[in-house]
Motif scaffolding. Sequence first.
Motif, PDB file in Angstrom:
ATOM      1  N   ILE A 400       0.477  -1.198  -0.136  1.00  0.00           N
ATOM      2  CA  ILE A 400       0.004  -0.188  -0.061  1.00  0.00           C
ATOM      3  C   ILE A 400       0.586   1.566  -0.097  1.00  0.00           C
ATOM      4  O   ILE A 400       1.343   0.994   0.725  1.00  0.00           O
ATOM      5  CB  ILE A 400      -1.098  -0.028   1.259  1.00  0.00           C
ATOM      6  CG1 ILE A 400      -1.520  -1.077   1.297  1.00  0.00           C
ATOM      7  CG2 ILE A 400      -1.627   1.310   1.287  1.00  0.00           C
ATOM      8  CD1 ILE A 400      -2.144  -0.970   2.487  1.00  0.00           C
ATOM      9  N   ALA A 401       0.650   2.374  -0.681  1.00  0.00           N
ATOM     10  CA  ALA A 401       1.397   3.357  -0.375  1.00  0.00           C
ATOM     11  C   ALA A 401       0.051   4.495  -0.124  1.00  0.00           C
ATOM     12  O   ALA A 401      -0.903   4.747  -0.487  1.00  0.00           O
ATOM     13  CB  ALA A 401       1.345   3.788  -2.245  1.00  0.00           C
ATOM     14  N   THR A 402       0.834   4.969   0.757  1.00  0.00           N
ATOM     15  CA  THR A 402      -0.331   6.087   1.644  1.00  0.00           C
ATOM     16  C   THR A 402       0.740   7.115   2.129  1.00  0.00           C
ATOM     17  O   THR A 402       1.920   7.263   2.588  1.00  0.00           O
ATOM     18  CB  THR A 402      -1.320   5.706   2.717  1.00  0.00           C
ATOM     19  OG1 THR A 402      -2.134   6.004   3.052  1.00  0.00           O
ATOM     20  CG2 THR A 402      -0.518   5.063   3.956  1.00  0.00           C
ATOM     21  N   SER A 403      -0.147   8.002   2.697  1.00  0.00           N
ATOM     22  CA  SER A 403       0.654   8.997   3.917  1.00  0.00           C
ATOM     23  C   SER A 403       1.293   8.507   5.075  1.00  0.00           C
ATOM     24  O   SER A 403       0.135   7.675   5.546  1.00  0.00           O
ATOM     25  CB  SER A 403      -0.315  10.235   4.165  1.00  0.00           C
ATOM     26  OG  SER A 403       0.112  11.033   5.169  1.00  0.00           O
ATOM     27  N   ALA A 404       2.017   9.314   5.722  1.00  0.00           N
ATOM     28  CA  ALA A 404       2.451   8.613   6.820  1.00  0.00           C
ATOM     29  C   ALA A 404       2.287   9.439   7.702  1.00  0.00           C
ATOM     30  O   ALA A 404       2.047   7.887   9.060  1.00  0.00           O
ATOM     31  CB  ALA A 404       3.678   9.624   6.961  1.00  0.00           C
ATOM     32  N   TYR A 405       0.804  10.113   7.970  1.00  0.00           N
ATOM     33  CA  TYR A 405      -0.101   9.687   8.891  1.00  0.00           C
ATOM     34  C   TYR A 405      -1.036   9.061   9.473  1.00  0.00           C
ATOM     35  O   TYR A 405      -1.552   8.932  10.377  1.00  0.00           O
ATOM     36  CB  TYR A 405      -0.790  11.678   8.372  1.00  0.00           C
ATOM     37  CG  TYR A 405      -2.292  12.161   9.729  1.00  0.00           C
ATOM     38  CD1 TYR A 405      -1.757  12.319  10.928  1.00  0.00           C
ATOM     39  CD2 TYR A 405      -3.223  11.359   8.513  1.00  0.00           C
ATOM     40  CE1 TYR A 405      -3.495  12.158  11.522  1.00  0.00           C
ATOM     41  CE2 TYR A 405      -4.175  11.394   9.239  1.00  0.00           C
ATOM     42  CZ  TYR A 405      -4.440  11.680  10.865  1.00  0.00           C
ATOM     43  OH  TYR A 405      -5.509  12.414  11.334  1.00  0.00           O
ATOM     44  N   VAL A 406      -1.038   8.232   8.122  1.00  0.00           N
ATOM     45  CA  VAL A 406      -2.479   7.114   8.363  1.00  0.00           C
ATOM     46  C   VAL A 406      -1.646   5.971   9.621  1.00  0.00           C
ATOM     47  O   VAL A 406      -2.721   5.891  10.093  1.00  0.00           O
ATOM     48  CB  VAL A 406      -2.922   7.152   6.726  1.00  0.00           C
ATOM     49  CG1 VAL A 406      -3.401   5.235   6.692  1.00  0.00           C
ATOM     50  CG2 VAL A 406      -2.975   7.742   6.201  1.00  0.00           C
ATOM     51  N   LEU A 407      -0.202   6.205   8.756  1.00  0.00           N
ATOM     52  CA  LEU A 407       0.188   5.071  10.022  1.00  0.00           C
ATOM     53  C   LEU A 407       0.200   5.629  11.103  1.00  0.00           C
ATOM     54  O   LEU A 407       0.573   4.101  12.086  1.00  0.00           O
ATOM     55  CB  LEU A 407       1.396   4.832   9.408  1.00  0.00           C
ATOM     56  CG  LEU A 407       1.653   3.464   8.006  1.00  0.00           C
ATOM     57  CD1 LEU A 407       1.138   3.720   7.140  1.00  0.00           C
ATOM     58  CD2 LEU A 407       3.222   2.909   8.266  1.00  0.00           C
ATOM     59  N   SER A 408       0.323   6.749  11.667  1.00  0.00           N
ATOM     60  CA  SER A 408       0.309   7.070  12.760  1.00  0.00           C
ATOM     61  C   SER A 408      -0.866   7.535  13.705  1.00  0.00           C
ATOM     62  O   SER A 408      -0.369   7.677  15.250  1.00  0.00           O
ATOM     63  CB  SER A 408       1.294   8.281  12.745  1.00  0.00           C
ATOM     64  OG  SER A 408       0.444   9.709  12.640  1.00  0.00           O
ATOM     65  N   THR A 409      -2.296   7.195  12.940  1.00  0.00           N
ATOM     66  CA  THR A 409      -3.012   7.471  13.967  1.00  0.00           C
ATOM     67  C   THR A 409      -4.357   6.688  14.231  1.00  0.00           C
ATOM     68  O   THR A 409      -4.253   5.574  12.713  1.00  0.00           O
ATOM     69  CB  THR A 409      -4.011   9.088  12.953  1.00  0.00           C
ATOM     70  OG1 THR A 409      -4.800   8.987  13.562  1.00  0.00           O
ATOM     71  CG2 THR A 409      -4.112   8.532  11.684  1.00  0.00           C
ATOM     72  N   ASP A 410      -4.666   6.453  15.241  1.00  0.00           N
ATOM     73  CA  ASP A 410      -5.544   5.201  15.133  1.00  0.00           C
ATOM     74  C   ASP A 410      -7.137   5.553  15.227  1.00  0.00           C
ATOM     75  O   ASP A 410      -7.931   4.961  14.946  1.00  0.00           O
ATOM     76  CB  ASP A 410      -5.502   4.358  16.607  1.00  0.00           C
ATOM     77  CG  ASP A 410      -5.914   5.644  17.619  1.00  0.00           C
ATOM     78  OD1 ASP A 410      -6.165   7.170  17.004  1.00  0.00           O
ATOM     79  OD2 ASP A 410      -5.690   4.891  18.923  1.00  0.00           O
ATOM     80  N   PRO A 414      -7.526   2.132  10.809  1.00  0.00           N
ATOM     81  CA  PRO A 414      -6.574   1.825  12.261  1.00  0.00           C
ATOM     82  C   PRO A 414      -6.281   0.693  12.358  1.00  0.00           C
ATOM     83  O   PRO A 414      -5.421   0.132  12.979  1.00  0.00           O
ATOM     84  CB  PRO A 414      -7.792   1.525  13.601  1.00  0.00           C
ATOM     85  CG  PRO A 414      -8.979   1.994  13.069  1.00  0.00           C
ATOM     86  CD  PRO A 414      -8.952   2.162  11.983  1.00  0.00           C
ATOM     87  N   THR A 415      -6.000  -0.815  11.368  1.00  0.00           N
ATOM     88  CA  THR A 415      -6.004  -1.513  10.952  1.00  0.00           C
ATOM     89  C   THR A 415      -3.807  -1.639  10.190  1.00  0.00           C
ATOM     90  O   THR A 415      -3.526  -1.858  10.681  1.00  0.00           O
ATOM     91  CB  THR A 415      -6.690  -2.800  10.171  1.00  0.00           C
ATOM     92  OG1 THR A 415      -7.725  -2.955  10.334  1.00  0.00           O
ATOM     93  CG2 THR A 415      -5.900  -3.539  10.201  1.00  0.00           C
ATOM     94  N   LEU A 416      -3.851   0.036   9.931  1.00  0.00           N
ATOM     95  CA  LEU A 416      -3.101   0.138   9.261  1.00  0.00           C
ATOM     96  C   LEU A 416      -1.695   1.021  10.508  1.00  0.00           C
ATOM     97  O   LEU A 416      -2.610   2.124  10.718  1.00  0.00           O
ATOM     98  CB  LEU A 416      -3.234   1.304   8.367  1.00  0.00           C
ATOM     99  CG  LEU A 416      -2.261   0.963   7.084  1.00  0.00           C
ATOM    100  CD1 LEU A 416      -1.525   0.084   7.108  1.00  0.00           C
ATOM    101  CD2 LEU A 416      -2.210   1.996   5.926  1.00  0.00           C
ATOM    102  N   ARG A 417      -0.686   0.201  10.445  1.00  0.00           N
ATOM    103  CA  ARG A 417      -0.272   0.924  11.828  1.00  0.00           C
ATOM    104  C   ARG A 417       1.203   0.989  10.812  1.00  0.00           C
ATOM    105  O   ARG A 417       1.954   0.267  10.080  1.00  0.00           O
ATOM    106  CB  ARG A 417       0.067  -0.246  12.729  1.00  0.00           C
ATOM    107  CG  ARG A 417      -2.063  -0.662  13.316  1.00  0.00           C
ATOM    108  CD  ARG A 417      -2.485   0.448  14.069  1.00  0.00           C
ATOM    109  NE  ARG A 417      -1.685   0.896  15.174  1.00  0.00           N
ATOM    110  CZ  ARG A 417      -2.218   2.066  15.622  1.00  0.00           C
ATOM    111  NH1 ARG A 417      -2.811   2.714  14.616  1.00  0.00           N
ATOM    112  NH2 ARG A 417      -1.617   2.824  16.272  1.00  0.00           N
TER     113      ARG A 417
END
Length: 460
Positions: A400-410, A414-417
């Motif tokens: 998956i390519a996404t923003s770093a923000y998505v990995l840092s927030t629940d 929330p499954t993506l960490r």
Amino acid sequence: MPRLLHYSDAENVYDDPTRAGRLAGTIRRLDGPDALVCGTGDNTAPGVLALIEEGRQALDLFDAVGPDFETFGNHDFDFGPEATRSLVRAAPQTWITANVYDPDGERFAAEETVPWTVETVDGVRIGVFGVTDPATPSLNPMARDLQFTDPYEAAERAVPELRTQGVDRIVALSHLGDGDDDLARRVDIDLILGGHRHSERDDRVAGTRLLRPGANGHAVVEVRFDATGSIGVDRHETAGAPVADDVASALRGRVDAAGLDEVVGTVSDPVERHDAAVFGGETRVGNLVADAYRWATGADVGLQNSGGIRAGPPLAGAVTVADLVSVVPFQERVVEATVTGAELRSILRESSAAVVESGAPDRWHGHVSGVRLTWDAAARRLREVRVDGDPIDPAATYTIATSAYVLSTDHEFPTLREQHRTGERALQFEVLAEYARTVGIDPEIEGRIRRVADATDRTP
């Protein structure tokens, strides 16, 4: 009798100097010795100029209109606590925060802020306190070192203190969004001036008046207290208002100095990016951003959170770097993550606000590339998901390519960490600009996201 002038979530207003000048002109026209000018957060960021100036472009507005009070929003920490402290020291208004603390337990910027205060206006003693969403460290990684305590407990401390000072009215400056309802139920106060949610609001909960002006400098709310105890409210749209030329000129100077006027693409069919489109399901701007991420990384899936696409005028005609910065105006990098098929299915399901609560349950919070899905709203489940034309294999791995923000927030997906991260690329807007230069800007609606409201509909 006293009046309050309320603005909130100005965010990218500074990127349009004329619109910012109209906001300043509206406040100036309404202001007077019987008025208090109040901001309720996210009035310094995000935006193109905010990214360049680290929020200090807001001083052009603040110095011009001289707000009385301000509380913090989650985006007011976009550039870290030290940048926020510096801005607070330079700003003319009193910053009020009852629930934001430094790591050592001291109130944030204690020498420059207060938890609550009392102001006498036109013979009426008005008590004011401020509270911020306690989820801010999750919503904004730059604030993760600060402590955001329970805002309702903070309010329960503030209100008795204000009552002992003989106030006639109590007002909360709130950046809690939907939490304003709980705030109204927890404390007996007259008025909550709210922010965080970008929708307008004029409501009553537990006898308290709840107001929100909306976002991006489009309106100022005027509140009037009268001798009978009633509250009058007028909403003043800024469109067509006189422009405060000093504000507009100062911001134009900042825009010119930013050097973001390189044309990177041309759009013949304008690409809308208003909230109704971005949160409504598949949209052209969402496809553009998700495609850019996937193109830059070669990932199986591109994923963009809807809240990370900021509302603004359509992309039309000659599109500059500044235009694309304004779509995703954050210092966040595009990252690569590796997940199982089962995890990917959960992540895509979390695009629905009915699954991960965030605003109205019919809102859609994900834009995708490389994916086609059908969402059954009644059953709250994914009916079908395909990646590159094939059904998801639960045991396989996908990138998956996404923003770093998505990995840092629940608060979103929330499954993506963070533990799923496998790589990192350029900043979001840099990826978007390079995609525009190389591939072009011509997104289409392709049926990537199909939302079905009736669970009995089994159309393939």
